[in-house]
Design an enzyme around this catalytic site. Structure first.
Site, PDB file in Angstrom:
ATOM      1  N   ILE A  57       0.820  -1.219   0.000  1.00  0.00           N
ATOM      2  CA  ILE A  57       0.000   0.000   0.000  1.00  0.00           C
ATOM      3  C   ILE A  57       0.848   1.262   0.000  1.00  0.00           C
ATOM      4  O   ILE A  57       0.315   2.365  -0.029  1.00  0.00           O
ATOM      5  CB  ILE A  57      -0.953   0.023   1.211  1.00  0.00           C
ATOM      6  CG1 ILE A  57      -0.170  -0.077   2.522  1.00  0.00           C
ATOM      7  CG2 ILE A  57      -1.985  -1.075   1.097  1.00  0.00           C
ATOM      8  CD1 ILE A  57      -1.039   0.058   3.757  1.00  0.00           C
ATOM      9  N   GLY A  94       7.888   4.076   1.715  1.00  0.00           N
ATOM     10  CA  GLY A  94       8.407   5.287   2.341  1.00  0.00           C
ATOM     11  C   GLY A  94       9.905   5.216   2.474  1.00  0.00           C
ATOM     12  O   GLY A  94      10.572   4.352   1.911  1.00  0.00           O
ATOM     13  N   GLY A  95      10.438   6.157   3.245  1.00  0.00           N
ATOM     14  CA  GLY A  95      11.868   6.191   3.446  1.00  0.00           C
ATOM     15  C   GLY A  95      12.383   4.958   4.157  1.00  0.00           C
ATOM     16  O   GLY A  95      13.552   4.602   4.048  1.00  0.00           O
ATOM     17  N   VAL A 155       5.416  -0.772   2.748  1.00  0.00           N
ATOM     18  CA  VAL A 155       4.316  -0.867   3.708  1.00  0.00           C
ATOM     19  C   VAL A 155       3.252  -1.781   3.104  1.00  0.00           C
ATOM     20  O   VAL A 155       2.825  -1.602   1.962  1.00  0.00           O
ATOM     21  CB  VAL A 155       3.712   0.516   4.021  1.00  0.00           C
ATOM     22  CG1 VAL A 155       2.614   0.392   5.068  1.00  0.00           C
ATOM     23  CG2 VAL A 155       4.793   1.475   4.489  1.00  0.00           C
ATOM     24  N   LYS A 173       4.833  -2.318   8.581  1.00  0.00           N
ATOM     25  CA  LYS A 173       6.019  -1.583   8.137  1.00  0.00           C
ATOM     26  C   LYS A 173       7.248  -2.383   8.499  1.00  0.00           C
ATOM     27  O   LYS A 173       7.337  -2.963   9.581  1.00  0.00           O
ATOM     28  CB  LYS A 173       6.053  -0.194   8.790  1.00  0.00           C
ATOM     29  CG  LYS A 173       7.114   0.730   8.232  1.00  0.00           C
ATOM     30  CD  LYS A 173       6.830   2.171   8.627  1.00  0.00           C
ATOM     31  CE  LYS A 173       5.587   2.702   7.946  1.00  0.00           C
ATOM     32  NZ  LYS A 173       5.399   4.144   8.160  1.00  0.00           N
ATOM     33  N   ASP A 184      11.545  13.348  12.178  1.00  0.00           N
ATOM     34  CA  ASP A 184      11.211  13.462  10.752  1.00  0.00           C
ATOM     35  C   ASP A 184       9.778  13.937  10.577  1.00  0.00           C
ATOM     36  O   ASP A 184       8.987  13.335   9.844  1.00  0.00           O
ATOM     37  CB  ASP A 184      11.430  12.119  10.051  1.00  0.00           C
ATOM     38  CG  ASP A 184      11.436  12.252   8.526  1.00  0.00           C
ATOM     39  OD1 ASP A 184      11.668  13.371   8.030  1.00  0.00           O
ATOM     40  OD2 ASP A 184      11.206  11.236   7.844  1.00  0.00           O
TER      41      ASP A 184
END
Length: 725
Positions: free
Chosen positions: A27, A30-31, A35, A50, A143
């Site tokens: 889905i 990211g960094g 995911v 994750k 972040d």
């Protein structure tokens, strides 16, 4: 597991690690990696899974930090923080099971629909509430950015990706050797770039950066294409004032945002709570006590922030700001009904800031009744939201929620007073009687006809810079301070100054002694003086009488030596050991303290050679040598300044470094000549070499300091000029 789309083998490995979950498809990425979607088999609860990239999970320190941080995050229960349901270590997999958030990110909504100022502030307050809860549990986010804020099904905002940076990098902020940071450089705090200790103020900086962006459509530092330049800009540059790019934002809110962007953490708000309260109180002051209700973004789980947003702050009241005598009304300020504030002797000077002095309003003009029309400036590429239907509470006269706006005609005059210059007044929004702040002008405000605020969308591409953990090797990551370094120029400048002082002292005091071999006492007299007993004084405008006794000589020549090199001199005959010799040099060419040389000859063959001290009656300052030394000093000084300026601007590093060392060496040698001309200190070859070497060393130290200054100039100012072009 691959960094791209998952294979069947990848999904099978995750299923083996999570037998209690039905694993769906990918889905997002990211960094931190991929995911996945999932559903708990027993609870039928949708989750997001994750993963820490496998090549990092192999590191035992990373796995230990993963377990520690996961436990802390799982214990963190707050409405604005995504809950961690489970964490799993299985073979080379480290997995976090999180709440599934279907509402998308703040970044997506910012791009597609935009945010009004009230909604942008509500986003910041929700984020501040979540950060405050995390900080109280000892967790820093590191972040904070729009893509890490997601909407739950009920519309509440939740912070995600807590602790990921610490799990991978520990206490260090990691970057690749090419300068790509793990995270997003557009929101990074100065202390993160410098490798200093991180505190809650670090997250406050990122939050203030995000709010700046949501209010204006741009970032406080231009993104550009050079990630390293952007890191330097955050570390050592100054952000563009929010009022310069978004003049329609109320100045107290802009001031609070800029304080959150202070380069020194000690000058920022000391916690997310104080920053949230500052923004919330100012919002309640401008938009009324019920401004948050129609926005649709709840702020929950933070009593102080929620109370401040409704005008009933639970923090100690700020010190009131008293208007100067004779500058407008002196009576108490009466808040409107429903505002939740009590009348006081004056306007409060700031929005409940506990970490420092309150921010005073701009200007000190009076608050007088009556409208104060001011031209507005509309941001480029922004869109106005659709008109509100009849019956919407925001259409009620006086402000959101039907409450009378506390920023009515009297407060409108106050906003006008803050615009202390014509430029400020041209850029501030028009405020009419009965109109809520932030409502942009265009039509006359009246009962049932209030206009919505500007809906701000990005005016520049949303930055997604930064390295992806799943795409970099562990060996390519280093602490940020190893890549982005800007050592202080003070040490090399101090060394350069010390070497310059030592060089000047050697030039003035002298070093070494001129080699001389004077004739025996009583053998020779020059100008009536025995050179073996005292310094010979010569008048270079007249012949010099010479008498030689005790030796057979029929000729002589008088000359001078400078740094061991013979200059001038004409041979003349001696009759009976006596005669007159021509002056060794022209008085307009060379004068001052010198070493004289007398050569005796017989039948054309040199028989003796003597050296001794000489002082001329003519001053050295009026000679060509003195003028030449002055020109050399000026040239060397100008050349040194030119090279130093080039280095300070970050250009031509090698050539200018060599040039600065050479020019400073020339300055050292010229200093010996200046001491000779002005002070009568006869130069020696050893002294010239020592001063030239000392000057060159000072030049190298100065070049080091200038290069350090130039590094900042190159990555901050030059980048900014390039972006403005």
């Amino acid at each position: 597991m691959s960094a791209g789309n998952l294979s069947d083998a990848d999904v099978a490995r995750v299923r083996a690690a999570l037998p209690g979950y039905e694993i769906g498809g990918q889905i997002g990425r990211g960094g931190c990696g991929v995911v996945l979607a999932g559903v708990h088999r027993g609870l039928h609860r949708r989750v997001a899974i994750k993963q820490i990239p496998p090549h990092f999970a192999d590191d035992m320190q990373v796995r230990r930090r993963f377990v520690d941080e996961a436990r802390v995050m799982a214990a963190l229960d707050h409405p604005h923080v995504v809950p961690v349901y489970d964490y799993i270590e299985h073979d080379d997999l480290c997995l976090l099971v999180l709440e599934y958030l279907p509402g998308g990110t703040v970044e997506n909504r910012f791009i597609t629909a935009g945010f009004e100022a009230t909604a942008a502030v509500a986003v910041a307050l929700s984020c501040a509430a979540g950060l405050d809860a995390a900080h109280r549990s000892g967790i820093l986010h590191r972040d904070v950015k729009p893509s890490n804020l997601m909407f739950a099904a009920n519309g509440a905002l939740k912070l995600t990706d807590f602790g990921i940076a610490k799990i991978v990098g520990g206490e260090d902020t990691l970057v690749t050797k090419a300068g790509e940071i793990i995270g997003t450089p557009s929101y990074i705090a100065p202390e993160q770039v410098r490798g200093h200790q991180l505190t809650p103020a670090t997250d406050v900086y990122a939050l203030a950066t995000m709010l700046y962006q949501l209010l204006s459509g741009v970032l406080p530092f231009q993104t550009g294409s050079d990630a390293l330049a952007l890191l330097f800009a955050h570390a050592y540059g100054d952000p563009v004032p929010l009022t310069d790019v978004a003049p329609f934002v109320p100045h107290p809110i802009a001031d609070a945002v800029m304080r959150g962007l202070a380069s020194d953490p000690a000058q920022r708000y000391d916690s997310a709570e104080t920053f949230g309260v500052a923004i919330a109180e100012t919002a309640a002051h401008f938009w009324g006590a019920n401004w948050l209700t129609p926005v649709g973004i709840p702020v929950i789980g933070a009593d102080t922030i929620a109370a401040a947003a409704t005008g009933g702050s639970r923090l100690p009241p700020p010190v009131p700001h008293t208007r100067p005598p004779g500058r407008g009304q002196q009576g108490p300020f009466a808040p409107p009904p429903g505002s939740g504030m009590q009348p006081g002797p004056g306007m409060p000077s700031g929005p409940g800031m506990r970490s420092g002095p309150a921010i005073p309003p701009r200007g000190s003009g009076p608050i007088t009744p009556g409208p104060q029309p001011i031209r507005s400036q509309r941001p480029p590429n922004s869109t106005t939201g659709p008109p509100m239907p009849p019956g919407d509470p925001r259409r009620a006269p006086g402000g959101p929620g039907g409450q009378p706006s506390r920023f009515g005609s009297a407060a409108a005059a106050e906003n006008a007073a803050r615009a202390t210059t014509p430029a400020d007044r041209r850029s501030a929004p028009t405020m009419r009687a009965g109109q809520s702040p932030g409502v942009m002008p265009g039509r006359a405000a009246g009962p049932g006809a209030a206009l919505p605020m500007e809906r701000i969308r990005p005016r520049e591409p949303i930055p997604h810079g930064g390295a992806k953990l799943a795409e970099v090797a562990r060996a390519d990551l280093v602490p940020v301070q190893r890549v982005v370094t800007l050592p202080s120029p003070r040490v090399p400048f101090l060394v350069a100054a010390l070497l310059a002082v030592v060089t000047g002292g050697v030039a003035v005091l002298g070093i070494g002694v001129a080699e001389r071999s004077a004739p025996p006492v009583g053998m020779v007299r020059i100008g009536g003086v025995d050179p073996a007993a005292e310094t010979v004084v010569l008048d270079l405008s007249k012949p010099v009488p010479v008498t030689v006794s005790g030796g057979a000589a029929d000729g002589a020549k008088l000359s001078v030596k400078v740094l061991g090199v013979r200059a001038g001199g004409e041979s003349a005959d001696l009759a009976g050991g006596a005669g007159e010799l021509a002056a060794p040099v022209n008085r307009y060419v060379l004068a001052g303290r010198l070493t004289g040389e007398l050569s005796l000859s017989r039948n054309g063959s040199e028989t003796a050679d003597y050296t001794f001290g000489v002082r001329t009656r003519q001053p050295a300052t009026t000679t060509a040598t003195g003028v030449g030394l002055a020109l050399l000093l000026l040239f060397a000084a100008a050349y040194a300044e030119s090279n130093a300026r080039t280095l300070r601007h970050g250009s031509a590093r090698f050539a200018s470094t060599v040039g600065l060392a050479v020019s400073m060496g020339l300055l050292g040698a010229a200093a010996v000549g200046a001491a000779w001309v002005l002070l009568g200190r006869e130069p020696t070859l050893l002294g010239v070499i020592a001063c030239a070497a000392g000057g060159a060393a000072a030049g190298l130290a100065l070049a080091t300091g200038c290069r350090r200054v130039g590094k900042r100039y190159r990555y901050v100012r030059v980048q900014r000029l390039r972006e403005r072009a």
